[in-house]
Design an enzyme around this catalytic site. Sequence first.
Site, PDB file in Angstrom:
ATOM      1  N   HIS A 135       7.696  -5.632   2.190  1.00 38.74           N
ATOM      2  CA  HIS A 135       8.423  -4.741   1.392  1.00 38.74           C
ATOM      3  C   HIS A 135       9.900  -4.988   1.566  1.00 38.74           C
ATOM      4  O   HIS A 135      10.778  -4.586   0.431  1.00 38.74           O
ATOM      5  CB  HIS A 135       7.926  -3.134   1.749  1.00 38.74           C
ATOM      6  CG  HIS A 135       6.704  -2.931   1.072  1.00 38.74           C
ATOM      7  ND1 HIS A 135       5.540  -2.984   1.918  1.00 38.74           N
ATOM      8  CD2 HIS A 135       6.502  -2.616  -0.315  1.00 38.74           C
ATOM      9  CE1 HIS A 135       4.778  -2.424   0.720  1.00 38.74           C
ATOM     10  NE2 HIS A 135       4.970  -2.623  -0.278  1.00 38.74           N
ATOM     11  N   ARG A 165       7.251   2.888  -6.845  1.00 42.47           N
ATOM     12  CA  ARG A 165       6.951   3.244  -5.341  1.00 42.47           C
ATOM     13  C   ARG A 165       7.771   4.323  -4.809  1.00 42.47           C
ATOM     14  O   ARG A 165       8.668   4.035  -4.228  1.00 42.47           O
ATOM     15  CB  ARG A 165       7.092   1.979  -4.962  1.00 42.47           C
ATOM     16  CG  ARG A 165       6.531   0.716  -4.788  1.00 42.47           C
ATOM     17  CD  ARG A 165       6.841  -0.392  -4.107  1.00 42.47           C
ATOM     18  NE  ARG A 165       6.008  -1.566  -3.995  1.00 42.47           N
ATOM     19  CZ  ARG A 165       6.083  -2.751  -4.737  1.00 42.47           C
ATOM     20  NH1 ARG A 165       7.159  -2.983  -5.582  1.00 42.47           N
ATOM     21  NH2 ARG A 165       5.341  -3.773  -4.416  1.00 42.47           N
ATOM     22  N   ARG A 216       3.290   5.851  -8.910  1.00 44.33           N
ATOM     23  CA  ARG A 216       2.280   5.614  -7.819  1.00 44.33           C
ATOM     24  C   ARG A 216       2.784   7.139  -6.959  1.00 44.33           C
ATOM     25  O   ARG A 216       3.894   7.060  -6.390  1.00 44.33           O
ATOM     26  CB  ARG A 216       2.396   4.293  -7.232  1.00 44.33           C
ATOM     27  CG  ARG A 216       1.205   4.231  -6.064  1.00 44.33           C
ATOM     28  CD  ARG A 216       1.314   2.870  -5.505  1.00 44.33           C
ATOM     29  NE  ARG A 216       2.312   2.686  -4.650  1.00 44.33           N
ATOM     30  CZ  ARG A 216       2.534   1.479  -4.117  1.00 44.33           C
ATOM     31  NH1 ARG A 216       1.680   0.424  -4.199  1.00 44.33           N
ATOM     32  NH2 ARG A 216       3.783   1.262  -3.344  1.00 44.33           N
ATOM     33  N   GLU A 223      -6.350  -2.658  -4.813  1.00 43.65           N
ATOM     34  CA  GLU A 223      -5.952  -3.458  -4.098  1.00 43.65           C
ATOM     35  C   GLU A 223      -6.557  -3.712  -2.490  1.00 43.65           C
ATOM     36  O   GLU A 223      -6.176  -4.167  -1.574  1.00 43.65           O
ATOM     37  CB  GLU A 223      -4.422  -3.019  -3.588  1.00 43.65           C
ATOM     38  CG  GLU A 223      -4.455  -1.356  -3.112  1.00 43.65           C
ATOM     39  CD  GLU A 223      -3.107  -0.917  -2.961  1.00 43.65           C
ATOM     40  OE1 GLU A 223      -1.870  -1.827  -2.926  1.00 43.65           O
ATOM     41  OE2 GLU A 223      -2.892   0.545  -2.994  1.00 43.65           O
ATOM     42  N   ASN A 238      -0.759  -8.275  -3.914  1.00 37.94           N
ATOM     43  CA  ASN A 238      -0.078  -8.345  -2.632  1.00 37.94           C
ATOM     44  C   ASN A 238      -1.024  -7.715  -1.478  1.00 37.94           C
ATOM     45  O   ASN A 238      -1.251  -8.579  -0.312  1.00 37.94           O
ATOM     46  CB  ASN A 238       1.345  -7.264  -1.987  1.00 37.94           C
ATOM     47  CG  ASN A 238       2.090  -7.455  -3.482  1.00 37.94           C
ATOM     48  OD1 ASN A 238       2.131  -8.571  -4.055  1.00 37.94           O
ATOM     49  ND2 ASN A 238       3.294  -6.388  -3.594  1.00 37.94           N
ATOM     50  N   ASP A 239      -1.795  -6.423  -1.627  1.00 42.93           N
ATOM     51  CA  ASP A 239      -2.627  -5.943  -0.439  1.00 42.93           C
ATOM     52  C   ASP A 239      -4.070  -6.665  -0.923  1.00 42.93           C
ATOM     53  O   ASP A 239      -4.734  -7.054  -0.111  1.00 42.93           O
ATOM     54  CB  ASP A 239      -2.667  -4.538  -0.552  1.00 42.93           C
ATOM     55  CG  ASP A 239      -1.702  -4.047   0.155  1.00 42.93           C
ATOM     56  OD1 ASP A 239      -1.406  -4.459   1.186  1.00 42.93           O
ATOM     57  OD2 ASP A 239      -0.938  -2.932  -0.213  1.00 42.93           O
ATOM     58  N   ARG A 283       0.056  -9.652   5.408  1.00 43.09           N
ATOM     59  CA  ARG A 283       1.073 -10.081   4.563  1.00 43.09           C
ATOM     60  C   ARG A 283       2.531 -10.303   5.025  1.00 43.09           C
ATOM     61  O   ARG A 283       3.575 -10.589   4.613  1.00 43.09           O
ATOM     62  CB  ARG A 283       1.316  -9.321   3.469  1.00 43.09           C
ATOM     63  CG  ARG A 283       1.964  -7.650   3.538  1.00 43.09           C
ATOM     64  CD  ARG A 283       1.213  -6.744   2.444  1.00 43.09           C
ATOM     65  NE  ARG A 283       2.479  -6.634   1.612  1.00 43.09           N
ATOM     66  CZ  ARG A 283       2.270  -5.475   0.617  1.00 43.09           C
ATOM     67  NH1 ARG A 283       1.401  -4.823   0.383  1.00 43.09           N
ATOM     68  NH2 ARG A 283       3.574  -5.370  -0.129  1.00 43.09           N
ATOM     69  N   CYS A 325       0.605  -4.815 -11.035  1.00 42.96           N
ATOM     70  CA  CYS A 325       2.066  -4.676 -10.442  1.00 42.96           C
ATOM     71  C   CYS A 325       2.092  -5.019  -8.994  1.00 42.96           C
ATOM     72  O   CYS A 325       3.150  -5.062  -8.561  1.00 42.96           O
ATOM     73  CB  CYS A 325       2.062  -3.162 -10.354  1.00 42.96           C
ATOM     74  SG  CYS A 325       0.808  -2.109  -9.220  1.00 42.96           S
TER      75      CYS A 325
HETATM   76  C1  PEP Z   1       0.291  -4.474  -4.009  1.00 42.58           C
HETATM   77  O1  PEP Z   1      -0.282  -4.086  -3.042  1.00 42.58           O
HETATM   78  O2  PEP Z   1       0.215  -5.324  -4.793  1.00 42.58           O
HETATM   79  C2  PEP Z   1       1.304  -3.328  -4.630  1.00 42.58           C
HETATM   80  C3  PEP Z   1       1.996  -3.483  -5.723  1.00 42.58           C
HETATM   81  O3  PEP Z   1       1.671  -2.284  -3.756  1.00 42.58           O
HETATM   82  P1  PEP Z   1       2.737  -2.497  -2.365  1.00 42.58           P
HETATM   83  O4  PEP Z   1       3.411  -4.100  -2.599  1.00 42.58           O
HETATM   84  O5  PEP Z   1       3.717  -1.383  -2.367  1.00 42.58           O
HETATM   85  O6  PEP Z   1       1.695  -2.210  -1.136  1.00 42.58           O
HETATM   86 MG    MG Z   2      -0.246  -2.281  -2.109  1.00 39.06          MG
END
Ligand code: PEP
Ligand code: MG
Length: 592
Positions: free
Chosen positions: A192, A306, A342, A448, A471-472, A482, A519
Site C-alpha cells: 500500500h 479505499r 469499499r 480477491e 493484488n490480493d 505482496r 480494481c
Molecule cells: C487488491 O487486493 O487488488 C485491492 C484492490 O485491494 P488492496 O490493494 O487495497 O488490498
Molecule cells: Mg485487497
Amino acid sequence: MPFTLHGIAAAHGVATGPCLLYDPTPPVITQSHILPDMVQEEKARLQRALEASMQEIIQLRDLVYERVGKEEAAIFEAHLLLLEDEALLDTAHIRIEEGLMNAEWAMSGAADEFAQILAELSDSYFQARAADIHDISTRVISHLQGRPLAQLRHLTDPVIIAARDLLPSDTAGLNPTFVLGLVTEQGGPTSHTAILARQMGIPAIVGATNLFNTLYDAQVSDTHVVQIALDGNDGSIVVDPDSETLAQYAHALRLYQQQRERLQSLRTLPAVTPDGLHVELAANIGRSRDAAPAVEAGANGVGLFRTEFLFLDRSNPPDEEEQFTAYCTVLNAFTGKTVIVRTLDIGGDKSIPYLQIPQESNPFLGLRGIRLCLAEPYQYLFRTQIRALLRAAEHSKASLWLMFPMIDDLRELRRAKAFLAETEAQLLHEAVLQHAVLSQVRVGIMVETPAAALLTDILAKEADFFSIGTNDLAQYTLASDRMNATLADLHKPFHPAVMRSIAHIITTARQHGRWVGMCGEMAGDPRASVFLLGLGINELSMEVSALNEVKQVIRHTTMAQAKGIVQRVLESDTAEHIEEILSWFVQNMQID
Ligand code: PEP
Ligand code: MG
C-alpha cells in the site's frame, strides 16, 4: 564516486535530489561512565541537545498549526512544556553529577522515571503524557547522538526519502511538494505504500537490497548530504550521481513528461474499441481530496474508494460526521456517475495503531477487511461507516455502490448485507434517514481470495457486482506475500494460475449476468488491458496517472484481436511467456 543500486520499479517517474535517510527505529542508548572533570561538558552537551530539540519542536508546532490545525499543533505545545520542566532536567543533571553517567543515559533514565510516575496515575490524561515524555527524550537523545530524527510529515525542503520500509501511515501523511521520490529496501510493488506513492504521483522504487546501510555509510563517510537519482520506470538508483548521470536523468525526465503530455490528448475521449465496445475507466482513490483531480484526469467514476485510508495518519478514527462529509465530497464530484465505495479493509499492511488490534503472526491471513468489521469489538467501526454511507446515499446525485473486501463465501456476504439492512432500519427508526436508500444502492464484493474466485457462480446469486482485486488475488493464489521483496520473482500477477483465475471470474460473472470490474493494480497495466477486454470486463479502475495509457490500448484494439490474445494467454504455461505475448502486442500496436 557514483554507484548504482537496483530495486523494483514501483511508481513511474524520474527524480534527483538530496537523500533523507528515514529511520524510525529509536536510537540505541548505551551507558558509559564519565570522569568527574567531564561533568560540566556533559551537562553543556545535554543543554545544547535540549535547545536543538526545542527549536525543532517550535518549527514543527508552527508548521503543523499552519498546515493541519490548532488541535494537532497542541501536541507540540505540550512537548515544549515538558522539555521546560525543571524537575526532568534536574533529575538528568543529578544522574550526570552524582552517577557520573553520560548525558544520553542520564536523560533516558530521568525520562523513564517520570514516565513511570505518570503512567501510574489514575487520570488518563496524565497516563497519555507518559508517551510524550518518551517522545521528547528520544528527540533529545537523537540530538546528543548527532543524528536528528527525520520528520516525514513536516518536511520543509524537497528530498528523496530512503528507508528500510515505510508504513502506509508514514506515506499517507507525506506532502508531495517536498517528496521528490521514495526508495525502500523492503516492500513489493503492490504494497500500500507503493500504491499511495503512485496515487500521489511520487516516483518510487521498492525492494532495493542493502539500500539503507549503503546510504548510511555513504552519508557518514561524506561530509555533505548524499544525492540520489532514481528512475521509477526501471528501478535504478544512482548514489552521488556525477554531472553526466544527472544530464541522463534530466533527459529521461523530459522524455517521460513529453510522453505524458502526448497522452493528455486522450483525456476527454471515450474508452471504446474500434469496433464499438465500451469499457468504463474509473479511478482508485483513498481520500476525498483525490476526487476532484480524478475528475480532472478524465475518470468516468470511482471504481475503488479505499476508505481505510481515511483512518491512516491520525490518532483517532474519523467519526460519523467526518466520514459523511468525506463520502458526500466524493459523490458530489461524480454527479451522474458511479462511485464504488469499499467498506473498511483494515488489517494486512494497513495497521491502525490507535485501534489496538492484537498483533497477529500472519496479518494478511488474519482479521482483515470484512472479517474485522463483523467481529467484536470492532463492529462499532463498521456501524459508524455504514451509517455515514447510507446518509450520504440519501443525498447523492451520483450512483453509490457498496463493496465488501475479503469476502470468502456466501455466509460472509449474507452477514455483511444483514448488517447493512439492520443499520438502515436503525437510521429510519431514529428518523436520521427520511427514506429507505438500500433499494437504490448496489451491493457487491471484491473478488480477491481464491475462495471467492472459485465460488463466483454462487456469489453471483446475491452479489450485485464484482470487482477483482488482483493484488490480493495474486498473493493468495501464489501464496507469496505482496510485501516481501525477496518473493518479487514469485509474486507475478501474470502467472498462468492468476490469469486463469481472472478468466474464470469474468466469464462466470458475465454468464450470470453480473457486472464485473477490476480494481487491483493489474487494471492500470496497459499490457493487461487487451486480455481483460477480450474476456468482456465492464470496467477498469486504476490510479489516475494510468488512465490515458490504458485508454490508448483500448482505442486501438479490436475485440477479435483481444479474443485471440485471451486464447494465447490461457494456453501459455509461464508468466514470462504471458508477459512476452502481452508486451509484444502493446509495443506493436498501430497508434494513429
Ligand atoms: C487488491 O487486493 O487488488 C485491492 C484492490 O485491494 P488492496 O490493494 O487495497 O488490498
Ligand atoms: Mg485487497
